[in-house]
Design a protein around this motif. Sequence first.
Motif, PDB file in Angstrom:
ATOM      1  N   ASN A 134       0.873  -1.105  -0.006  1.00  0.00           N
ATOM      2  CA  ASN A 134       0.149  -0.080   0.113  1.00  0.00           C
ATOM      3  C   ASN A 134       1.012   1.332  -0.132  1.00  0.00           C
ATOM      4  OD1 ASN A 134       0.842   0.710   2.870  1.00  0.00           O
ATOM      5  ND2 ASN A 134      -0.537  -1.062   3.297  1.00  0.00           N
ATOM      6  N   GLU A 135       0.108   2.383  -0.247  1.00  0.00           N
ATOM      7  CA  GLU A 135       0.824   3.804  -0.352  1.00  0.00           C
ATOM      8  C   GLU A 135       1.664   4.039   1.115  1.00  0.00           C
ATOM      9  OE1 GLU A 135       2.355   5.957  -3.039  1.00  0.00           O
ATOM     10  OE2 GLU A 135       0.802   4.731  -3.385  1.00  0.00           O
ATOM     11  N   GLN A 136       1.010   3.635   1.964  1.00  0.00           N
ATOM     12  CA  GLN A 136       1.715   4.007   3.274  1.00  0.00           C
ATOM     13  C   GLN A 136       3.206   3.162   3.437  1.00  0.00           C
ATOM     14  OE1 GLN A 136      -0.670   3.162   6.510  1.00  0.00           O
ATOM     15  NE2 GLN A 136       0.518   4.343   8.189  1.00  0.00           N
ATOM     16  N   ALA A 137       2.949   1.947   3.074  1.00  0.00           N
ATOM     17  CA  ALA A 137       4.268   1.096   3.239  1.00  0.00           C
ATOM     18  C   ALA A 137       5.389   1.433   2.252  1.00  0.00           C
ATOM     19  CB  ALA A 137       3.731  -0.361   3.310  1.00  0.00           C
ATOM     20  N   ARG A 138       4.899   2.030   1.180  1.00  0.00           N
ATOM     21  CA  ARG A 138       5.618   2.290   0.078  1.00  0.00           C
ATOM     22  C   ARG A 138       6.505   3.649   0.850  1.00  0.00           C
ATOM     23  NH1 ARG A 138       6.195   0.576  -5.180  1.00  0.00           N
ATOM     24  NH2 ARG A 138       3.957  -0.232  -4.824  1.00  0.00           N
ATOM     25  N   ASN A 139       5.897   4.560   1.158  1.00  0.00           N
ATOM     26  CA  ASN A 139       6.368   5.629   1.491  1.00  0.00           C
ATOM     27  C   ASN A 139       7.354   5.339   2.743  1.00  0.00           C
ATOM     28  OD1 ASN A 139       4.977   7.392  -0.410  1.00  0.00           O
ATOM     29  ND2 ASN A 139       3.461   7.794   1.059  1.00  0.00           N
ATOM     30  N   LYS A 140       6.974   4.621   3.515  1.00  0.00           N
ATOM     31  CA  LYS A 140       7.852   4.236   4.727  1.00  0.00           C
ATOM     32  C   LYS A 140       8.885   3.878   4.185  1.00  0.00           C
ATOM     33  CE  LYS A 140       7.396   1.716   9.085  1.00  0.00           C
ATOM     34  NZ  LYS A 140       6.233   0.482   9.757  1.00  0.00           N
ATOM     35  N   LEU A 141       9.017   2.720   3.109  1.00  0.00           N
ATOM     36  CA  LEU A 141      10.228   2.001   2.746  1.00  0.00           C
ATOM     37  C   LEU A 141      11.134   3.250   2.053  1.00  0.00           C
ATOM     38  CD1 LEU A 141      11.391  -0.795   2.069  1.00  0.00           C
ATOM     39  CD2 LEU A 141      10.096  -0.806  -0.013  1.00  0.00           C
ATOM     40  N   ASP A 142      10.356   3.908   1.285  1.00  0.00           N
ATOM     41  CA  ASP A 142      11.236   5.012   0.634  1.00  0.00           C
ATOM     42  C   ASP A 142      12.069   5.910   1.535  1.00  0.00           C
ATOM     43  OD1 ASP A 142      10.432   4.186  -2.002  1.00  0.00           O
ATOM     44  OD2 ASP A 142       8.879   5.904  -2.382  1.00  0.00           O
ATOM     45  N   ARG A 143      11.222   6.311   2.660  1.00  0.00           N
ATOM     46  CA  ARG A 143      11.886   6.956   3.685  1.00  0.00           C
ATOM     47  C   ARG A 143      13.028   6.410   4.281  1.00  0.00           C
ATOM     48  NH1 ARG A 143       6.828   8.746   5.368  1.00  0.00           N
ATOM     49  NH2 ARG A 143       7.197   7.273   7.021  1.00  0.00           N
ATOM     50  N   MET A 144      13.096   4.964   4.390  1.00  0.00           N
ATOM     51  CA  MET A 144      14.001   4.262   5.215  1.00  0.00           C
ATOM     52  C   MET A 144      15.151   4.213   4.121  1.00  0.00           C
ATOM     53  SD  MET A 144      12.470   0.955   7.049  1.00  0.00           S
ATOM     54  CE  MET A 144      13.463  -0.303   6.011  1.00  0.00           C
ATOM     55  N   ILE A 145      14.689   3.979   2.606  1.00  0.00           N
ATOM     56  CA  ILE A 145      16.242   3.994   1.852  1.00  0.00           C
ATOM     57  C   ILE A 145      16.811   5.207   1.810  1.00  0.00           C
ATOM     58  CG2 ILE A 145      16.490   3.567  -0.688  1.00  0.00           C
ATOM     59  CD1 ILE A 145      14.321   1.606  -0.568  1.00  0.00           C
ATOM     60  N   ASP A 146      16.097   6.228   1.742  1.00  0.00           N
ATOM     61  CA  ASP A 146      16.488   7.560   1.621  1.00  0.00           C
ATOM     62  C   ASP A 146      17.309   7.839   2.768  1.00  0.00           C
ATOM     63  OD1 ASP A 146      15.364   8.226  -0.793  1.00  0.00           O
ATOM     64  OD2 ASP A 146      13.793   9.754   0.219  1.00  0.00           O
ATOM     65  N   LYS A 147      17.189   7.355   4.001  1.00  0.00           N
ATOM     66  CA  LYS A 147      17.895   7.663   5.201  1.00  0.00           C
ATOM     67  C   LYS A 147      19.214   6.922   5.248  1.00  0.00           C
ATOM     68  CE  LYS A 147      15.489   8.481   9.039  1.00  0.00           C
ATOM     69  NZ  LYS A 147      14.398   7.864  10.208  1.00  0.00           N
ATOM     70  N   GLN A 148      18.829   5.565   4.569  1.00  0.00           N
ATOM     71  CA  GLN A 148      20.142   4.646   4.474  1.00  0.00           C
ATOM     72  C   GLN A 148      21.209   5.660   3.589  1.00  0.00           C
ATOM     73  OE1 GLN A 148      21.346   1.842   5.933  1.00  0.00           O
ATOM     74  NE2 GLN A 148      19.358   2.082   7.387  1.00  0.00           N
ATOM     75  N   ALA A 149      20.643   5.936   2.500  1.00  0.00           N
ATOM     76  CA  ALA A 149      21.451   6.393   1.340  1.00  0.00           C
ATOM     77  C   ALA A 149      22.043   7.783   1.867  1.00  0.00           C
ATOM     78  CB  ALA A 149      20.817   6.731   0.146  1.00  0.00           C
ATOM     79  N   GLU A 150      21.525   8.452   2.562  1.00  0.00           N
ATOM     80  CA  GLU A 150      22.051   9.594   3.414  1.00  0.00           C
ATOM     81  C   GLU A 150      23.252   9.466   4.176  1.00  0.00           C
ATOM     82  OE1 GLU A 150      19.299  12.511   5.435  1.00  0.00           O
ATOM     83  OE2 GLU A 150      18.324  12.780   3.505  1.00  0.00           O
TER      84      GLU A 150
END
Length: 132
Positions: free
Chosen positions: A26-42
Amino acid sequence: MPECTNCGSPVEESDNFCSNCGEPQNEQARNKLDRMIDKQAEKRASSGSTGMDDREELIARVSYALGFLFVVAGVSVLPNPGGVPVLLGGILLFPPVRLLSARAFGSPLKVEANAAIAAILALIGAAVYVLL
Ligand SMILES: [Zn+2]
């Protein structure tokens, strides 16, 4: 029962992620995953930009200086066989060589272990030089 949008496995209505492939459902899970990936990349980017920390940089410099000294000392007593282990110890001290040990052992040799091996090689070299 709904199916995973990615692999088609059955997923529960309440599932945020597919239990088979991990695809967000779902959209919420997708956003959560995106934020996690962004944080890792940062995190990765910021640790990469600062490079080595002070301790590692100091160790690298000392290693290079000592390694160079050992190599020069080893070469200068050649063809006495005592020069060979000293030379090897010096080469071993160079940081890139220590990193190469990662391929052989799975992780780089600890600085202390590396220094100890180099010191032992130097002692062997000195002993051979004195005895022969
Ligand atoms: Zn799936």
